[in-house]
Write an enzyme that holds these catalytic residues in place. Sequence first.
Site, PDB file in Angstrom:
ATOM      1  N   ASP A  56       0.750  -1.242  -0.109  1.00 60.78           N
ATOM      2  CA  ASP A  56      -0.071  -0.044  -0.084  1.00 60.78           C
ATOM      3  C   ASP A  56       0.852   1.369  -0.072  1.00 60.78           C
ATOM      4  OD1 ASP A  56      -2.051  -1.529   0.223  1.00 60.78           O
ATOM      5  OD2 ASP A  56      -2.343  -1.465   2.337  1.00 60.78           O
ATOM      6  N   ARG A  57       0.320   2.196  -0.553  1.00 62.69           N
ATOM      7  CA  ARG A  57       1.086   3.602  -0.612  1.00 62.69           C
ATOM      8  C   ARG A  57       1.590   4.145   0.800  1.00 62.69           C
ATOM      9  NH1 ARG A  57      -0.943   8.987  -3.644  1.00 62.69           N
ATOM     10  NH2 ARG A  57       0.859  10.384  -3.053  1.00 62.69           N
TER      11      ARG A  57
END
Length: 257
Positions: A56-57
């Site tokens: 995830d970012r």
Amino acid sequence: MTPLNILYQDEYLVAVHKPSGLLVHRSALARGETEFLLQRLRDQLGQRVYPVHRLDRPTSGVMVLALSSEVAARLSDSFGERQVDKRYLAVVRGVAPAEARLDYPLREEDGIRPKADMLAMPSMTDIRCVDSVELPVQVDRYPKARYSLVEAKPLTGRRHQIRRHLSRRGYPVIGDAKHGKSVHNRFFAEQLGAPRLLLAASYLAFDHPLDNKRLELSCALDDTMTALFHHLGWAGHLPLDSVRTPPIATPPALQAL
């Protein structure tokens, strides 16, 4: 621009430390963004790279990419068939259990379709409480605030699985705007200098796609999480950048020859 930290590289694959906040690749959900891990690493190495799994970012840590489409296909099969050992470190609210298996079905959210159109899928995450701390400050309704350092090992690969599982069990990851609690996120950001999601992919082990050699990759934490660990008295749990290739065990029958 600061070069990405390369943990391991050979002619077939490369492992890097993905910084928190950096998107892996272009996405319809992140229009307007101009910086991506794939492009930065491609420019740094001078060759094309191929993703085989995701982070995830806001999550930082070790990420493996292939250097050809053929190797990418083999590695993707390993990740898809759960032949990879992934471990994460997370700072969570509350005192987590010594060990637990979180077995809650999760919808396979893709950020596009309505949740009602997606079925709940079997999902499992093993967690272990590595350490905990009690701070003499009132953050929420209690006079003292308790937090834990948790090692999480996802056994399935649902979107935001670790964050969703820990939140459902009552131990949300600090800095998680969607599944956490804003008062604790704000306390860490404003008082402890940690304004990011406190979740990091610290360890990854898998069989090399060409020679079947086992690769064990450990990834140090970024400056924000490292400083926080020192502040909370958890410096002894800080991982280091390392690469191990443990010898393949010889079957007992062959040892006797």
